[in-house]
Design an enzyme around this catalytic site. Structure first.
Site, PDB file in Angstrom:
ATOM      1  N   TYR A  73       0.862  -1.199   0.000  1.00 20.13           N
ATOM      2  CA  TYR A  73       0.000   0.000   0.000  1.00 20.13           C
ATOM      3  C   TYR A  73       0.889   1.236   0.000  1.00 20.13           C
ATOM      4  CZ  TYR A  73      -4.237   2.673   1.292  1.00 20.13           C
ATOM      5  OH  TYR A  73      -5.326   3.526   1.318  1.00 20.13           O
ATOM      6  N   ASP A 108       8.207   2.605   2.832  1.00 22.97           N
ATOM      7  CA  ASP A 108       6.959   3.280   3.172  1.00 22.97           C
ATOM      8  C   ASP A 108       6.693   2.992   4.644  1.00 22.97           C
ATOM      9  OD1 ASP A 108       4.328   3.925   3.705  1.00 22.97           O
ATOM     10  OD2 ASP A 108       3.669   3.507   1.662  1.00 22.97           O
ATOM     11  N   LYS A 155       0.476   9.286   9.564  1.00 22.64           N
ATOM     12  CA  LYS A 155      -0.260   8.787  10.728  1.00 22.64           C
ATOM     13  C   LYS A 155       0.279   9.329  12.059  1.00 22.64           C
ATOM     14  CE  LYS A 155      -1.925   4.893   8.067  1.00 22.64           C
ATOM     15  NZ  LYS A 155      -3.318   4.901   7.750  1.00 22.64           N
TER      16      LYS A 155
HETATM   17  C1  PLP Z   1       1.634   1.968   4.142  1.00 19.91           C
HETATM   18  C2  PLP Z   1       0.759   3.139   3.763  1.00 19.91           C
HETATM   19  N1  PLP Z   1       1.230   4.054   2.900  1.00 19.91           N
HETATM   20  C3  PLP Z   1       0.506   5.113   2.537  1.00 19.91           C
HETATM   21  C4  PLP Z   1      -0.759   5.324   3.023  1.00 19.91           C
HETATM   22  C5  PLP Z   1      -1.553   6.514   2.596  1.00 19.91           C
HETATM   23  O1  PLP Z   1      -1.660   7.421   3.626  1.00 19.91           O
HETATM   24  P1  PLP Z   1      -2.846   8.509   3.627  1.00 19.91           P
HETATM   25  O2  PLP Z   1      -4.124   7.752   3.882  1.00 19.91           O
HETATM   26  O3  PLP Z   1      -2.459   9.472   4.697  1.00 19.91           O
HETATM   27  O4  PLP Z   1      -2.843   9.137   2.267  1.00 19.91           O
HETATM   28  C6  PLP Z   1      -1.294   4.406   3.933  1.00 19.91           C
HETATM   29  C7  PLP Z   1      -2.656   4.598   4.472  1.00 19.91           C
HETATM   30  O5  PLP Z   1      -3.174   3.812   5.209  1.00 19.91           O
HETATM   31  C8  PLP Z   1      -0.524   3.275   4.292  1.00 19.91           C
HETATM   32  O6  PLP Z   1      -1.017   2.339   5.107  1.00 19.91           O
END
Ligand code: PLP
Length: 430
Positions: A139, A234, A262
């Site tokens: 993700y 990430d 987060k």
């Molecule tokens: C691993 C990871 N990267 C990026 C994101 C995207 O973050 P945002 O929802 O703040 O755009 C998330 C969201 O849950 C995530 O879990």
């Protein structure tokens, strides 16, 4: 029907009229949250839940922590956004640089999606190559690139990437390569084959609920270093959660760039890209010149309210014993969840790390996205709904543990896991 239940039903109907699909896009759970405090939340119907959603992760220190709300109140009275530098954002950047091994410099943005999008662009700007290698099921936000092979329903052949959304230009397929997570041999082969076209490799150090197998992250680090390809972690979820120094500290592998979100915004919209000075230099025209420069502007970037909330949260997490407590809470919950489901006769595999985990209705083992697909999602959905009836709120895919969860929350939750599992077994139709 009580007045509060009526209020909630009314809100649900009004939501259907003005919100696509009747919700904010994040979850279809038919509940309207009214407030949160510590490890609990209440809905508009007045029902109380132990909260394992935690706003999808940011509320690691619990909802409305007094130190966070005090800091926010003080800043709100002094102005809420300035666009220009502010002391709090500078202090938050200093804290990130101190905490994370890969971070020489930090650029703030407002969401994890933005952070990932810019991190990939930064890697391409530095390496002057276009392709990005990602891992199936990883993700990385909702950009065109992030939505390649995130949730493929009919996974194809590696390394062909497939879009998970309408509206993504066909051309994006040519710039993404996809590899199975935890499969170092395939990753190494792909990187050797495509090294001259690769701008970067992006990976969640713990992909969703899949911890890395020993040697996987180390091997990725070695092969990307061999070819001078930036490795991006990430850490939007894992940053300041797996450890104060994030997944890179917890697993002991340092990337070139990481993304954060987060926890660092303390419940406000704030995310960041952090990385090696030489790469971050591409955000500074004076250092790299106009051709290599990557402009990046955001109206709310480094917003002082979000920065003070983040700083207050990090201060709380930095105190001795904080992570021990979160992990201890998690271990108790993990054991209770596993025992509840197994005692009720289910074959489950609980996966993750103690700070975030869940049970999948499959025997496992779970190493990659395709293994995760074997989990019975319909059963998991029903279990999650039954847990709500027993006062436990979680997403369909994860239990996020918080520092604020106390012994009473854990006791209630473990009893709820067992009761909901028994009910699920009784009503099982397949
Ligand atoms: C691993 C990871 N990267 C990026 C994101 C995207 O973050 P945002 O929802 O703040 O755009 C998330 C969201 O849950 C995530 O879990």
């Amino acid at each position: 029907m009580s007045a509060t239940v009526e209020i909630e039903l009314d809100l649900e109907q009004r939501a259907t009229a003005v919100l696509p699909a009747g919700n904010l896009g994040n979850t279809s759970t038919p509940i309207v949250i009214r407030e949160g405090k510590g490890g609990r939340i209440w809905d508009e119907a007045g029902r109380e839940y132990v909260d394992f959603l935690l706003g999808s992760g940011p509320m690691l220190v619990g909802h409305a922590h007094p130190e966070v709300t005090d800091a926010v109140h003080a800043q709100v009275a002094r102005g809420t956004t300035f666009f220009a530098n502010n002391a709090h954002a500078i202090m938050l950047a200093e804290e990130i640089v101190d905490a994370l091994p890969c971070a020489d410099k930090v650029r703030f943005v407002s969401s994890g999606t933005e952070a990932d999008l810019y991190a990939m662009r930064l890697a391409r700007a530095f390496r002057r190559r276009d392709k990005i290698l990602k891992f199936e099921g990883g993700y990385h936000g909702m950009s065109d690139y992030g939505l390649m092979s995130l949730w493929p329903q009919r996974p194809g052949n590696f390394p062909q990437a497939a879009p998970d959304s309408a509206g993504i230009p066909r051309s994006v397929r040519d710039d993404m390569l996809v590899c199975p997570y935890n499969d170092l041999t395939t990753a190494e082969n792909l990187i050797r084959e495509y090294h001259d076209e690769l701008g970067g490799v992006i990976v969640e150090p713990m992909q969703r609920l899949l911890p890395p197998v020993p040697g996987f992250l180390e091997g990725l680090r070695a092969i990307t270093s061999e070819y001078g390809i930036p490795l991006i972690f990430d850490e939007v979820v894992t940053g300041f959660r797996l450890a104060y120094g994030g997944g890179q500290t917890y697993y002991g592998v340092t990337p070139d760039i990481c993304t954060l979100g987060k926890v660092i915004g303390g419940g406000f919209p704030l995310a960041a890209i952090a990385g090696r000075d030489e790469i971050m230099a591409h955000l500074d025209r004076a250092r790299v010149g106009a051709d290599a420069f990557m402009p990046q502007i955001g109206t709310l970037s480094g917003n002082p309210v979000a920065a003070v909330a983040g700083l207050a949260s990090l201060r709380i997490l930095k105190r001795p014993g904080a992570y021990e407590r979160i992990f201890d809470n998690g271990r108790q919950l993990w054991a209770g969840l596993e025992a509840g489901l197994k005692d009720a006769g289910f074959t489950v595999c609980v996966t993750g790390e103690p700070v975030m985990f869940d049970a999948l209705f499959t025997a496992g083992p779970l190493k990659n996205y395709r293994d995760m697909m074997a989990g019975d999602a319909a059963l998991a959905k029903r279990f999650t709904a039954m847990l709500r009836e027993h006062g436990v709120f979680k997403s369909e895919s994860k239990i996020y543990v918080s520092l604020a969860h106390d012994a009473a929350d854990i006791k209630l939750s473990v009893a709820a896991f067992a009761a909901a599992a028994k009910e699920l077994a009784r009503t099982r139709t397949d």
